[in-house]
Design a protein around this motif. Structure first.
Motif, PDB file in Angstrom:
ATOM      1  N   SER A  31      91.428  56.916  31.533  1.00  0.00           N
ATOM      2  CA  SER A  31      91.122  56.791  30.345  1.00  0.00           C
ATOM      3  C   SER A  31      90.419  57.915  29.690  1.00  0.00           C
ATOM      4  O   SER A  31      90.368  58.165  28.503  1.00  0.00           O
ATOM      5  CB  SER A  31      90.138  55.809  30.022  1.00  0.00           C
ATOM      6  OG  SER A  31      88.785  55.907  30.450  1.00  0.00           O
ATOM      7  N   CYS A  37      89.919  56.016  23.631  1.00  0.00           N
ATOM      8  CA  CYS A  37      88.877  55.554  24.288  1.00  0.00           C
ATOM      9  C   CYS A  37      87.584  56.347  24.411  1.00  0.00           C
ATOM     10  O   CYS A  37      87.569  57.556  24.794  1.00  0.00           O
ATOM     11  CB  CYS A  37      89.412  55.174  25.907  1.00  0.00           C
ATOM     12  SG  CYS A  37      88.336  54.499  26.833  1.00  0.00           S
ATOM     13  N   TYR A  40      84.402  53.646  29.061  1.00  0.00           N
ATOM     14  CA  TYR A  40      85.198  52.905  29.984  1.00  0.00           C
ATOM     15  C   TYR A  40      84.346  53.035  31.308  1.00  0.00           C
ATOM     16  O   TYR A  40      84.558  53.692  31.972  1.00  0.00           O
ATOM     17  CB  TYR A  40      86.618  53.339  30.252  1.00  0.00           C
ATOM     18  CG  TYR A  40      87.542  52.215  31.067  1.00  0.00           C
ATOM     19  CD1 TYR A  40      87.357  51.818  32.191  1.00  0.00           C
ATOM     20  CD2 TYR A  40      88.255  51.472  30.287  1.00  0.00           C
ATOM     21  CE1 TYR A  40      87.784  51.178  33.008  1.00  0.00           C
ATOM     22  CE2 TYR A  40      89.036  50.640  30.849  1.00  0.00           C
ATOM     23  CZ  TYR A  40      88.990  50.390  32.447  1.00  0.00           C
ATOM     24  OH  TYR A  40      89.657  49.289  32.874  1.00  0.00           O
ATOM     25  N   GLU A  56      83.724  48.435  27.590  1.00  0.00           N
ATOM     26  CA  GLU A  56      84.682  49.446  26.882  1.00  0.00           C
ATOM     27  C   GLU A  56      84.603  49.665  25.566  1.00  0.00           C
ATOM     28  O   GLU A  56      84.071  48.729  24.718  1.00  0.00           O
ATOM     29  CB  GLU A  56      86.207  48.769  27.183  1.00  0.00           C
ATOM     30  CG  GLU A  56      86.877  48.655  28.346  1.00  0.00           C
ATOM     31  CD  GLU A  56      88.166  48.007  28.360  1.00  0.00           C
ATOM     32  OE1 GLU A  56      88.950  48.237  27.855  1.00  0.00           O
ATOM     33  OE2 GLU A  56      88.329  47.006  29.312  1.00  0.00           O
ATOM     34  N   HIS A  64      93.315  50.275  22.205  1.00  0.00           N
ATOM     35  CA  HIS A  64      93.065  49.461  23.184  1.00  0.00           C
ATOM     36  C   HIS A  64      94.515  48.691  23.647  1.00  0.00           C
ATOM     37  O   HIS A  64      94.737  48.909  24.818  1.00  0.00           O
ATOM     38  CB  HIS A  64      91.963  48.362  22.917  1.00  0.00           C
ATOM     39  CG  HIS A  64      91.894  47.408  24.123  1.00  0.00           C
ATOM     40  ND1 HIS A  64      91.985  46.093  24.158  1.00  0.00           N
ATOM     41  CD2 HIS A  64      91.448  47.626  25.592  1.00  0.00           C
ATOM     42  CE1 HIS A  64      91.859  45.472  25.348  1.00  0.00           C
ATOM     43  NE2 HIS A  64      91.451  46.451  25.858  1.00  0.00           N
TER      44      HIS A  64
END
Lengths: 101, 101
Positions: A31, A37, A40, A56, A64
């Motif tokens: 990620s 993102c 995470y 997250e 996502h």
């Protein structure tokens, strides 16, 4: 704010929490290349190492959803599935605070 | 890693989620001056605006405990208490990932 946050609660089969955490840490590593993102983070519950919570934070729900369709993500999900007894997603709307960009 | 993470699930009395979130956002604002606090993010559950989740990440458990003893924090807790039906803390051990310093 259209950011999308999720807590994923993964209950591993007994004794499988460490192995599951390793796969989720690989997903976290992957990620890092995804601009959509923002966080995470893989956590173990203090009182039960077979309960893994993933924190997250995504630019939006679409980022996502797109990440889940990725081939690498699909492969990791396949490896993780046999280790998982149950999953409980908690979908959140971030309102503000410290550490939110 | 000795970092300490916590999800706090606050269930507000019906219709009081917004007011509770405002107080928690003030707490988040105050946490910006606390070097021991890395995240303090206030979220509403997507499916229930009376369920507020706070995502906290602290340098260590001691930094978190010290912050709770602070006078300002105690005053905010007093204001929030009448709005809260239940609290469920989820204590976590961060293992790694994106966004963790």
């Amino acid at each position: 704010m259209s950011q999308f946050a999720m807590y994923g609660k993964f209950k591993a089969h007994p004794g499988k929490g460490g192995e599951l955490a390793q796969i989720l840490l690989e997903a976290a590593e992957a990620s890092k290349a995804d601009e959509g993102c923002q966080f995470y983070i893989v956590n173990a519950a203090e009182d039960d190492l077979d309960t893994i919570w993933v924190t997250e934070l995504w630019r939006d729900a679409e980022a996502h959803a797109a990440a889940l369709k990725n081939e690498g993500a699909q492969a990791m999900i396949k490896r993780a599935m046999p280790l998982i007894a149950s999953v409980e997603p908690v979908k959140l709307r971030p309102l503000g605070g410290k550490g939110l960009e």
